[in-house]
Design an enzyme around this catalytic site. Sequence first.
Site, PDB file in Angstrom:
ATOM      1  N   CYS A   1      70.860  46.924  42.659  1.00  0.00           N
ATOM      2  CA  CYS A   1      70.158  46.495  43.509  1.00  0.00           C
ATOM      3  C   CYS A   1      68.208  47.876  42.139  1.00  0.00           C
ATOM      4  CB  CYS A   1      69.133  47.024  44.553  1.00  0.00           C
ATOM      5  SG  CYS A   1      70.764  48.427  45.211  1.00  0.00           S
TER       6      CYS A   1
ATOM      7  N   HIS B   1      63.909  51.506  47.222  1.00  0.00           N
ATOM      8  CA  HIS B   1      64.478  52.001  46.560  1.00  0.00           C
ATOM      9  C   HIS B   1      63.315  52.772  45.711  1.00  0.00           C
ATOM     10  CE1 HIS B   1      68.847  50.852  48.096  1.00  0.00           C
ATOM     11  NE2 HIS B   1      68.755  50.143  47.493  1.00  0.00           N
TER      12      HIS B   1
END
Length: 333
Positions: A126, A235
């Site tokens: 990710c 994130h």
Amino acid sequence: MKLAIVGATGLVGTEVLKVLAERQFPLTELLPVASAKSVGQLVEFEGKKYPVVSMDDAIAARPDIAIFSAGGSVSKEHAPRFAAVGTTVIDNSSAWRMDPTKKLVVPELNADTLTADDKIIANPNCSTIQMVVALNELHKAYKVRRIVVSTYQSVTGTGKKAVDQLMEERAGHTASNPAYPHPIDLNVLPHIDVFEPNGYTKEELKMVNETRKIMGDEGIRVTATCVRIPVMGGHSEAVNVEFEKEFDLADVREILANTAGVELVDDPSTNTYPMPKDSHGKDAVLVGRLRRDETQPKTLNMWIVADNLRKGAATNAVQIAEYLLEKLVPVAG
């Protein structure tokens, strides 16, 4: 279009189903797959309920595509079994990413490298995905030489167990089944995945190795520090990137504003910059805080944020499936 979702009841699998519905992926048969204890459990998709089936039953059904979000050991064992019956596997785990015989794909960058012979396709980490999406067009314009990245990663990247730990701690309790070796609420852990002998974690080394492989340039130097923070979804990354060529900041802004998959969010005068909470439910990679590194030439500082369950996992996998459907996979019947 017969589609299997392996790990359909997990955080990423659930998000895959949501993204498939949103993007109106034209499947005709859905095969949700999960662990043996979940077989028979109902999964909802577009108003209908589908029973979870076993791995063996899903393989016997010979789906056109299988999206795996069930961890590396499951992928290592079962992805080749799907591939053997002609299914194209898109795998979200780290199992195949650095296998030299497998493609590591971010559709905006390198989907065109896929062929009909690629039966197991790796979905990158990710944190790597959002960084390379933001850097790809800048790399074409100025050539990336070195990247220093510090990540600030959501607990959802670990999974439901970590989400439960955060919420129990936030409620004032000691976590009953902690995912981390220390409390995460009101804390920061400079520790994602396991430590390697050189002192880096696997997560940090994933960013190093995957970035080079996806961008097709082994000469790019990458150093990473990956940190877990008490945030629920999204994130963030502080990225310092040194280029081979000089750049103009106005041109950098224009390039990013026109980069596929990127949303430029950068106006310090109004306190406008990317934040995890603003990435929730979005497929775009948010980029802001653009400024020169004034300590050395040809170097840019930037702040990159994305929903790690979406572009960092589910959306990227579905985009690969869309590409396969459009270009490569002959649908049975």
